[in-house]
Design an enzyme around this catalytic site. Structure first.
Site, short mmCIF file in Angstrom:
data_model
loop_
_atom_site.label_atom_id
_atom_site.label_comp_id
_atom_site.label_asym_id
_atom_site.label_seq_id
_atom_site.Cartn_x
_atom_site.Cartn_y
_atom_site.Cartn_z
N SER A 1 8.72 1.74 -5.42
CA SER A 1 7.50 1.49 -6.21
C SER A 1 7.49 2.46 -7.38
CB SER A 1 6.27 1.72 -5.34
OG SER A 1 6.21 3.09 -4.95
N ASP A 2 6.59 2.23 -8.33
CA ASP A 2 6.48 3.17 -9.44
C ASP A 2 5.30 4.10 -9.19
OD1 ASP A 2 6.41 2.87 -13.08
OD2 ASP A 2 6.44 4.59 -11.72
#
Ligand code: GLC
Length: 703
Positions: A263-264
């Protein structure tokens, strides 16, 4: 779904649920790391585990010792699964290359690959094994600060660079000690953020998503990229972090990607802010189910997944699949065999002379000459040159965005670099202040103004509502130009700026982007003719901020330019055309295009298209010859032009070369309304061109 890798399966069979969830957890070491979490096997990856971002400044080992210390703690855990150390090595580690948008301007995937090789060598010497690069987001809105980090507006250029950079970073084997695991980001459609405002939502039709925004990512997957990073964007109402269509159906189902997705930042937890998840546990379930294997810094997987599995809300198989993918990449990265970094490497591998030379070459090739009235450049027949402007003493300001390991001390200040490049007999005068510049201008033969935007206006969450030069700069230019001496405007920026007025005032305009460590020396060589600027625009330059979004591969309006002037697509207060088009750039010579040839007027499988390109000027020069097509009629409307290939060539004065492209039928395929991809019969226009608005036009038919 069990894999054929026995070591992974045997490890998986021994892991407790907590140890499995631990592998899905990435922590930001900048915030400090609890050794007990490492010893318990509750952390699969750390990033920013060294270097200035962690507050401990630079170390001679580049951070290898600290990484090794943390790795030893992780290997005290029961199953001794090594940590994967990540970092944003976006355009160089200690040797900072031009920003990716500048690199794209070179239209030279080979050069980008060489730079990636250096970045991998240096970053691995610093104890890093995974970089969150390349950033592959197509950008059509220069208000968006992250346009600086990507490869511009074109899917073909983006795809060619994606492949080159992944190959440079990962090499043949990402287990080699000087190779990194790459991470194609941000998947996908991040550049559609409304208004160019980072983190905003975006809307895309499926054909545009697939044919434009996904092209660079598909290329990266084909090149074997080990990981991808999900984007912050809420795309069509489904945030990428929870978007199973993107992360599983397309990425794994259609493309066969077998690495892992991270994920970011805290985007898993942010699903609550998006209004998709009711709470952290719900967010974690949605992200895991969509295909996010590793949770970057949000801690939602670590905090909630084990409980959700035990409550029957998350299938254990989903956790197992995510663990498998992460262990697979750790294996491919050679971490089980070589979890440590030799700290002695840094002294040898960081900032090697040949790396500096490559950075200087890349900076020259990235610079785009936008105007050169009366061939003012390269400067000659001048004895006194005034140099002024806010970038006069630039050092770290030349780096651009995302350069945590670049050191300003490594940079020769811009004024000093120009002084070193100036030929004998040419005196450079420097003015730190506007009034000094005005006072000195009458006494010189030419003025070089070093202007543009500081890197703080570039990169993540650095969006602007006005694309003009920062305050005060245009005024200085106008005042200097009013004194009647020839002016060279050099612009440093991380995006296309609106320079309509300023270009009119200057006799020559050179766009240098943020050129990196060797930008000063490269600029000196270009200004004084020791080298020529090699770049072409990877993005369209607007005439006004209000003209955005504007890009070359747009669809035709039903009332295009050339229709009834009373009713056509334009603004009442602006010329309906870009200021500089995609692919545009001048050289220190001129090129002529002639004798277009097609190997036939019907494309059956493939068609050869060629033209003669002549250097019709006085100096050797580099030309980027571009091949564009237009599918005149389609079952969906088609872009007015699409770049299908390009070739850079050096030609001596007077030299002519026939440049030949081979256009394969598959290159004309597009995504149709029913989601299928194919080529449709009909007429196609084709251009061999110097940029997206010119060139020699031919025609052929697909039967
Ligand atoms: C940031 C960026 C991403 C970067 C990550 C780690 O928010 O969006 O590109 O790799 O966090 O620094």
């Amino acid at each position: 779904m069990p894999t054929s890798e026995p070591r992974i399966e045997s490890l998986l069979a021994q892991m407790t649920l907590e140890e499995k969830v631990g592998q899905l957890n990435q922590m930001n070491a900048r915030a400090g790391v609890d050794p007990d979490l490492l010893r318990a096997g509750h952390v699969g990856s750390l990033f920013n585990a060294s270097g200035p971002l962690t507050g401990q400044g630079f170390s001679d080992s580049g951070g290898a010792e600290l990484a090794n210390q943390l790795q030893r703690l992780a290997l005290e855990a029961r199953l001794k699964i090594p940590l994967l150390f990540g970092r944003d090595v976006i355009h160089g580690f200690r040797t900072v290359f031009p920003i990716p948008l500048g690199q794209a301007a070179a239209f030279d995937p080979g050069l980008a690959q060489e730079a990636a090789v250096v970045a991998a060598r240096e970053a691995t010497a610093g104890g890093i094994k995974w970089t969150f690069a390349p950033m592959l987001d197509i950008a059509r809105d220069p208000r968006w600060g992250r346009i600086a980090e990507g490869n511009g507006e074109d899917p073909l250029l983006g795809a060619r660079l994606a492949e080159a950079i992944v190959r440079g970073l990962q090499g043949q084997r990402m287990s080699d000690p000087d190779k990194l695991v790459a991470c194609a980001k941000h998947f996908a459609g991040y550049g559609t953020a409304e208004g160019g405002r980072d983190y905003e939502s975006g809307e895309l039709s499926d054909p545009t998503l697939r044919d434009v925004y996904l092209a660079p990512f598909e290329s990266a997957v084909r090149a074997g990229v080990g990981t991808l990073m999900a984007a912050f964007v809420d795309l069509n109402g489904m945030p990428a972090t929870a978007n199973r269509y993107l992360l599983s159906d397309i990425l794994r189902g259609e493309w066969g990607f077998d690495g892992f997705v991270v994920s970011d930042w805290e985007s898993v937890g942010e699903l609550v802010h998006h209004g998709l998840a009711a709470d952290a546990a719900h967010a974690a379930r949605l992200a895991l189910h969509a295909g996010v294997d590793m949770d970057m810094v949000a801690g939602t997987y670590l905090d909630t997944l084990a409980g959700s599995v035990r409550a029957g809300l998350v299938p254990l198989a989903e956790v197992d699949d995510a663990v498998r993918r992460i262990l697979r990449i750790k294996h491919r990265a050679g971490l089980f065999e070589n979890p440590f970094t030799d700290p002695a490497r840094a002294a040898r591998d960081l900032l090697a002379p040949q790396a500096r030379e490559l950075a200087r070459r890349f900076a020259r090739e990235s610079m785009v000459l936008l105007k050169n009235e009366a061939d003012l450049l390269p400067l000659r027949d001048v004895r006194r040159v005034l140099v002024a402007g806010p970038f006069l003493h630039a050092r770290g300001e030349l780096f651009g965005t995302w350069t945590p390991d670049g050191r300003a001390d490594d940079v020769v200040p811009l004024d000093q670099a120009l002084r070193q490049a100036a030929p004998g007999g040419v005196a450079l005068w420097f003015a730190d202040y506007a009034d000094q510049a005005l006072h000195m201008t009458p006494a010189v033969d030419a003025v070089v103004l070093l202007m543009g935007e500081h890197p703080v206006r570039s990169g993540e969450n650095c969006n602007v509502s006005d694309l003009g030069l920062p305050p005060g700069q245009a005024e200085l230019l106008l005042a200097v130009a009013a004194l009647g001496k020839p002016v060279v405007l050099v612009v440093f920026a991380g995006r296309p700026l609106v320079l309509t007025r300023e270009v009119a005032q200057a006799q020559a305009v050179l766009y240098a982007w943020h050129p990196g460590l060797e930008g000063g020396a490269a600029l000196g060589e270009v200004l004084f003719g020791l080298a020529a600027p090699g770049g072409r625009l990877p993005v369209t330059f607007p005439r006004a901020t209000g003209q955005v979004p504007i890009y070359y591969n747009h669809k035709s309006s039903g009332r295009p330019i050339g229709s009834d002037p009373r009713f056509l697509t334009r603004y009442n207060d602006l010329i309906p055309a870009p200021f500089f088009p995609f692919g545009y750039g001048l050289a220190y010579t001129t090129f002529a295009y002639d004798n277009l040839r097609l190997s036939g007027d019907v494309l059956r499988g493939r068609l050869e298209i060629s033209a003669e390109v002549t250097n019709s000027g006085p100096r050797a020069g580099r030309e980027v010859v571009q091949l564009y097509v237009r599918d005149v009629v389609g079952s969906l409307t088609r872009p007015v032009r699409e770049l299908k290939d390009f070739q850079a060539l050096e030609l001596g004065p007077g030299e002519t070369r026939r440049v030949t492209f081979v256009l394969e039928e598959e290159q004309l395929a597009f995504t149709r309304a029913d989601g299928t991809r194919g080529v449709e019969p009909g007429t196609f226009h084709v251009w061999v061109a110097p940029h997206s608005q010119g060139g020699l036009r031919g025609e052929f038919v697909m039967p």
